[in-house]
Scaffold this motif. Structure first.
Motif, PDB file in Angstrom:
ATOM      1  N   PHE A  77      70.443  56.154   2.844  1.00 29.94           N
ATOM      2  CA  PHE A  77      70.855  57.557   2.872  1.00 29.94           C
ATOM      3  C   PHE A  77      69.876  58.388   3.691  1.00 29.94           C
ATOM      4  CE2 PHE A  77      71.756  55.709  -1.340  1.00 29.94           C
ATOM      5  CZ  PHE A  77      73.137  55.808  -1.370  1.00 29.94           C
ATOM      6  N   GLN A  83      68.707  61.227   2.813  1.00 22.71           N
ATOM      7  CA  GLN A  83      67.671  61.750   1.900  1.00 22.71           C
ATOM      8  C   GLN A  83      67.033  60.658   1.056  1.00 22.71           C
ATOM      9  OE1 GLN A  83      66.572  64.670   2.305  1.00 22.71           O
ATOM     10  NE2 GLN A  83      68.189  65.357   3.677  1.00 22.71           N
ATOM     11  N   ASN A 123      67.233  59.036  -1.401  1.00 20.01           N
ATOM     12  CA  ASN A 123      67.761  58.848  -2.759  1.00 20.01           C
ATOM     13  C   ASN A 123      67.022  57.781  -3.555  1.00 20.01           C
ATOM     14  OD1 ASN A 123      69.559  60.858  -2.428  1.00 20.01           O
ATOM     15  ND2 ASN A 123      71.379  59.572  -2.309  1.00 20.01           N
ATOM     16  N   LEU A 124      65.711  57.792  -3.450  1.00 22.56           N
ATOM     17  CA  LEU A 124      64.928  56.903  -4.307  1.00 22.56           C
ATOM     18  C   LEU A 124      64.745  57.594  -5.657  1.00 22.56           C
ATOM     19  CD1 LEU A 124      62.273  55.842  -1.656  1.00 22.56           C
ATOM     20  CD2 LEU A 124      64.293  54.557  -2.395  1.00 22.56           C
ATOM     21  N   VAL A 125      64.608  56.794  -6.713  1.00 20.10           N
ATOM     22  CA  VAL A 125      64.400  57.375  -8.040  1.00 20.10           C
ATOM     23  C   VAL A 125      62.915  57.710  -8.181  1.00 20.10           C
ATOM     24  CG1 VAL A 125      64.683  57.043 -10.514  1.00 20.10           C
ATOM     25  CG2 VAL A 125      66.247  55.904  -8.905  1.00 20.10           C
ATOM     26  N   PRO A 126      62.586  59.011  -8.289  1.00 26.93           N
ATOM     27  CA  PRO A 126      61.177  59.411  -8.223  1.00 26.93           C
ATOM     28  C   PRO A 126      60.339  58.889  -9.383  1.00 26.93           C
ATOM     29  CG  PRO A 126      62.567  61.284  -8.786  1.00 26.93           C
ATOM     30  CD  PRO A 126      63.482  60.156  -8.448  1.00 26.93           C
ATOM     31  N   THR A 127      60.983  58.630 -10.532  1.00 23.93           N
ATOM     32  CA  THR A 127      60.199  58.223 -11.698  1.00 23.93           C
ATOM     33  C   THR A 127      60.031  56.703 -11.790  1.00 23.93           C
ATOM     34  OG1 THR A 127      62.218  58.368 -13.000  1.00 23.93           O
ATOM     35  CG2 THR A 127      60.740  60.244 -13.071  1.00 23.93           C
ATOM     36  N   LEU A 128      60.634  55.971 -10.852  1.00 24.86           N
ATOM     37  CA  LEU A 128      60.427  54.519 -10.826  1.00 24.86           C
ATOM     38  C   LEU A 128      59.437  54.191  -9.716  1.00 24.86           C
ATOM     39  CD1 LEU A 128      64.088  53.173 -11.242  1.00 24.86           C
ATOM     40  CD2 LEU A 128      62.380  53.633 -13.007  1.00 24.86           C
ATOM     41  N   GLU A 182      60.363  48.923  -8.451  1.00 24.37           N
ATOM     42  CA  GLU A 182      61.504  49.094  -9.359  1.00 24.37           C
ATOM     43  C   GLU A 182      62.713  49.646  -8.622  1.00 24.37           C
ATOM     44  OE1 GLU A 182      59.322  49.936 -13.672  1.00 24.37           O
ATOM     45  OE2 GLU A 182      59.491  51.555 -12.214  1.00 24.37           O
ATOM     46  N   ARG A 227      65.662  48.319  -0.262  1.00 24.15           N
ATOM     47  CA  ARG A 227      66.614  48.393  -1.364  1.00 24.15           C
ATOM     48  C   ARG A 227      68.026  48.048  -0.889  1.00 24.15           C
ATOM     49  NH1 ARG A 227      67.652  54.052  -4.321  1.00 24.15           N
ATOM     50  NH2 ARG A 227      68.542  54.477  -2.260  1.00 24.15           N
ATOM     51  N   THR A 240      62.179  54.073 -18.346  1.00 26.55           N
ATOM     52  CA  THR A 240      61.166  54.510 -17.385  1.00 26.55           C
ATOM     53  C   THR A 240      61.637  55.761 -16.666  1.00 26.55           C
ATOM     54  OG1 THR A 240      60.813  52.165 -17.051  1.00 26.55           O
ATOM     55  CG2 THR A 240      59.631  53.654 -15.600  1.00 26.55           C
ATOM     56  N   MET A 241      62.922  55.768 -16.330  1.00 28.13           N
ATOM     57  CA  MET A 241      63.490  56.918 -15.622  1.00 28.13           C
ATOM     58  C   MET A 241      63.337  58.193 -16.440  1.00 28.13           C
ATOM     59  SD  MET A 241      67.190  56.284 -13.893  1.00 28.13           S
ATOM     60  CE  MET A 241      67.762  57.905 -13.404  1.00 28.13           C
ATOM     61  N   GLY A 264      59.520  59.049 -17.320  1.00 24.95           N
ATOM     62  CA  GLY A 264      58.812  59.488 -16.125  1.00 24.95           C
ATOM     63  C   GLY A 264      59.072  60.948 -15.806  1.00 24.95           C
ATOM     64  N   ASP A 265      60.200  61.458 -16.254  1.00 23.19           N
ATOM     65  CA  ASP A 265      60.504  62.873 -16.037  1.00 23.19           C
ATOM     66  C   ASP A 265      59.821  63.650 -17.157  1.00 23.19           C
ATOM     67  OD1 ASP A 265      61.577  65.274 -15.276  1.00 23.19           O
ATOM     68  OD2 ASP A 265      63.573  64.440 -14.893  1.00 23.19           O
ATOM     69  N   ARG A 305      72.190  63.329  -8.290  1.00 21.96           N
ATOM     70  CA  ARG A 305      72.162  62.597  -7.016  1.00 21.96           C
ATOM     71  C   ARG A 305      71.830  61.133  -7.237  1.00 21.96           C
ATOM     72  NH1 ARG A 305      72.506  64.960  -2.198  1.00 21.96           N
ATOM     73  NH2 ARG A 305      71.927  63.214  -0.898  1.00 21.96           N
ATOM     74  N   ILE A 306      70.821  60.931  -8.108  1.00 21.33           N
ATOM     75  CA  ILE A 306      70.393  59.567  -8.426  1.00 21.33           C
ATOM     76  C   ILE A 306      71.524  58.815  -9.130  1.00 21.33           C
ATOM     77  CG2 ILE A 306      68.737  58.187  -9.734  1.00 21.33           C
ATOM     78  CD1 ILE A 306      67.362  59.728  -7.574  1.00 21.33           C
ATOM     79  N   ALA A 345      74.099  57.888  -6.770  1.00 21.86           N
ATOM     80  CA  ALA A 345      73.677  56.752  -5.951  1.00 21.86           C
ATOM     81  C   ALA A 345      73.843  55.447  -6.733  1.00 21.86           C
ATOM     82  CB  ALA A 345      72.219  56.922  -5.513  1.00 21.86           C
ATOM     83  N   VAL A 389      77.019  61.048  -2.545  1.00 19.68           N
ATOM     84  CA  VAL A 389      75.669  60.617  -2.176  1.00 19.68           C
ATOM     85  C   VAL A 389      75.389  60.829  -0.702  1.00 19.68           C
ATOM     86  CG1 VAL A 389      75.273  58.883  -3.955  1.00 19.68           C
ATOM     87  CG2 VAL A 389      76.461  58.238  -1.858  1.00 19.68           C
ATOM     88  N   PHE A 390      76.446  60.845   0.104  1.00 22.54           N
ATOM     89  CA  PHE A 390      76.231  61.003   1.539  1.00 22.54           C
ATOM     90  C   PHE A 390      76.172  62.468   1.943  1.00 22.54           C
ATOM     91  CE2 PHE A 390      78.139  56.594   2.243  1.00 22.54           C
ATOM     92  CZ  PHE A 390      76.899  56.040   2.512  1.00 22.54           C
TER      93      PHE A 390
END
Ligand SMILES: Nc1ncnc2c1ncn2[C@@H]1O[C@H](COP(=O)(O)OP(=O)(O)OP(=O)(O)O)[C@@H](O)[C@H]1O
Ligand SMILES: [Mg+2]
Lengths: 249, 386
Positions: free
Chosen positions: A94, A96, A98-103, A107, A159, B7-8, B11-12, B294-295, B298, B383-384
């Motif tokens: 993508f 942007q 679109n990586l998961v910031p908390t992983l 991961e 990924r 974890t997701m 982590g937030d 968004r996540i 995805a 997502v796009f």
């Protein structure tokens, strides 16, 4: 042979909205995307590029026409199996990231494998190996936000290919990057993402990277107006403008 | 995938803490108020608990609670004694009286006028902290509950400290000086009135408003006799209400539960805990899902099935619920420990903990379910779009 292409579209149309607000994003697309090369989709803003690769990635339905992905007509599968098809066969890059910031980076790369049902341990091992391919083996445990934009896009590429998908779609992979980083990302895509049996589509309006393509389709107003086959030349890829059409439509 | 889901969420940091805080706060409020409620409610039959040797409690049939029982007379006592299976029966006068403290202040107390002959109804030996029950036979003597002796009934010294009422001191009850001959442990009553024991004959002598009437008959059955059967026989022959200890406890409990405003007040506080907890946790969870849409889109595009996505969300909610619940219960327990040794009665019972756990799970899982609905509507094609 055309019928064997991993991606094959015939008379595909797609309209958003209805009545006076309706936008015809695709107006009859015929397209074969072959495997083993880098297929580039270019054109002015709003011409329908994103709409088209969304259909190619199996996340958007066409209104009319036929779409065959790896010989399958996704529209005829129930939603669950469409998801499974994407989990197995489609990789995404993508604009942007679109990586998961908390992983962690590792991961994030393991995600497609876990979605496909792999055990975490195995998925993490494979993710580490793939990150080595993109030169990030030292950053496995880093949070994505701690990386530069170019590095993040390399994570995203790892990924996208970690589960060895047969369709790889990249929407504007270089638009959020400067020229040098964009060049590195395209070099990387060419180096590790092209393989026999895989259709690789890069959507971009970044003219600086046109030279990395093997084939360029130009869209305008919901149509493909030009299809060019080029000879990829690593020496000039970063600077070359695409060659004039050598294949008639 | 489930570990990744946790974890997701964890982590937030700020969202996770917000959700956990909301649930912990709700838990604390519900458990704490529930425990105070239960603590208060067991006080209403403390007299029964404190008098374990009594098997049958006989009162006028309209009695709502122990302090408000119509007077009975000797004829009833004789009738009860005559009932088959009743081994013994003695009168007890339980009533509230006015008393004057040493500083001249007026208060009231619950007085137990116990049977002169048997002393049944007096504190048992193991409840006596000082003095002796037998000394009640001396004229103008009383036994006072220890808690009141060191609080309400204590004398304030000139330096402001408290001098507890002790054996040998005296107290003015209904205008008469009574000498303290003993201190005992006894369950506090609902309004924290002092409990005072004296012989029934002494009570009749000082209480000009009443004759020798009493309002409760305490009784026991012979060996091998069924108290329930005895109760039925007593009711049939005397027309009085006869109850076992368990039954009278429940009767009094039900009176306070259904006929007073006490439960409603606690219910409101508990409801408040539920609503506030649900609001904070639900809103934060919703914000978490919204900010991460968004996540999630995805993940959907990458082929995660809807069922799995919802499972992830429920798992996250469950995890937050258990942590929040644990913290809330921990805080409520600490609160209880702080109250140990004070007037406040606090009962943390497994039933209460189970009910609150159910409430917390309901909050978090329904929050997750509502958010899941939004996720299912999420179009992976977005997502796009930037
Ligand atoms: N979900 C949607 N709802 C309404 N209109 C849409 C939607 N998606 C796309 N469109 C419209 O369809 C047309 C084609 O959009 P698309 O995103 O495919 O263009 P694009 O070539 O990717 O443009 P860009 O280079 O700006 O990304 C545009 O006019 C766009 O506004
Ligand atoms: Mg686009």
């Amino acid at each position: 042979m055309a019928g064997d292409a991993p991606i094959s579209l015939r008379g595909v149309t797609r309209t958003f909205g209805s009545g006076s607000a309706a936008v015809q994003a695709l107006r009859g697309i015929n397209l074969e995307v072959p495997d083993g090369e880098l297929f580039m989709l270019v054109g002015p803003s709003g011409c329908g590029k994103t709409t088209l690769i969304s259909i190619v990635a199996g996340i958007l339905r066409q209104d009319a026409g036929s779409v065959r992905l790896l010989g399958e007509d996704l529209a005829r599968l129930p939603g669950r199996l469409q998801a499974d098809f994407r989990a197995r066969n489609v990789g995404f890059v993508f604009q942007q990231f679109n990586l998961v910031p908390t992983l962690t980076v590792q991961e994030n790369v393991a995600l497609p494998l876990q979605i496909a049902g792999w055990r975490r341990r195995r998925a993490m091992d494979r993710a580490a190996a793939t990150l080595a391919l993109v030169g990030l083996e030292a950053r496995l445990d880093a949070p994505p936000d701690s990386l530069s934009g170019g590095q993040q896009q390399r994570v995203a590429i790892a990924r996208a290919i970690v589960h060895d998908p047969r369709i790889l779609v990249c929407d504007e992979p270089t638009s959020a990057l400067d020229r040098e980083k964009g060049r590195q990302v395209m070099d990387l895509l060419r180096a590790i993402a092209i393989r026999p049996g895989r259709a690789l589509i890069v959507v971009t309006h970044d003219t600086r990277v046109f030279g990395y393509s093997d084939r360029i389709a130009t869209m305008q107003d919901g149509h493909i107006v030009r299809l060019v086959r080029r000879r990829f030349d690593p020496a000039t890829a970063a600077t070359a403008e695409p060659a004039p059409a050598t294949v008639p439509l | 995938m489930m570990r990744t889901a946790l974890t997701m969420l964890v982590g937030d940091r700020s969202k996770f803490l917000g959700i956990v805080f909301g649930l912990a706060f709700g838990t604390l409020l519900m458990v704490q108020q529930g425990a105070v409620f239960r603590g208060v409610m067991v006080l209403v039959y403390g007299h029964v608990t404190d008098t374990p040797q009594v098997e049958l409690w006989i009162t006028d049939p309209g009695m709502p609670e122990l302090d408000r029982s119509e007077p009975l007379n000797e004829r009833y006592l004789d009738a009860v004694r005559a009932v088959d299976g009743v081994h013994w029966a003695v009168p007890l006068s339980r009533r509230q009286v006015m008393l004057r403290l040493s500083d001249g202040e007026v208060g009231s107390a619950v007085v137990m006028g116990i049977d002169d002959a048997t002393l049944i109804g007096a504190p048992s030996v193991d409840k006596m902290v000082a003095g002796s029950v037998q000394d009640l036979r001396r004229p103008d003597t009383i036994i006072v509950d220890q808690h009141s002796a060191s609080t309400h009934l204590a004398t304030i010294r000139p330096d402001g400290s408290r001098q507890p009422l002790s054996v040998g001191d005296s107290l003015q009850i209904a205008g008469r000086r009574m000498t303290v001959v003993g201190l005992c442990r006894s369950t506090l009553n609902l309004v924290l009135l002092p409990t005072i024991y004296m012989l029934r004959s002494h009570l009749s002598a000082i209480d000009i408003n009443t004759d020798r009437a009493f309002n409760i008959i305490l009784a026991g059955v012979g060996p091998g006799q069924d108290p329930e059967v005895a109760c039925r026989r007593i009711a049939a022959t005397t027309g009085l209400a006869a109850r076992t200890s368990a039954a009278i406890s429940r009767h009094v409990y039900d009176y306070y539960l259904y006929r007073t405003g006490i439960p409603a007040n606690f219910a409101i506080a508990v409801l408040l805990g539920f609503v506030v907890g649900a609001a904070i946790a639900g809103q934060t969870f919703n914000q978490y899902v919204h900010d991460n849409r968004r996540i999630f889109a995805a993940l959907k595009a990458m082929g995660m099935r809807d069922g799995r996505l919802v499972g992830m969300l429920l798992y996250q909610a469950l995890f937050a619920a258990l942590i929040g619940y644990g913290l809330g219960v921990g805080a409520a327990t600490a609160f209880g420990a702080m109250l140990a040794g004070t007037d406040l009665s606090y009962r943390l019972e497994p039933e209460l903990l189970a009910i609150v756990l159910a409430a917390v799970l309901m909050i978090s899982l329904s929050a997750a379910a509502i958010c899941a609905r939004n996720l299912l509507r999420l179009d992976p094609a977005q997502v796009f779009r930037s």
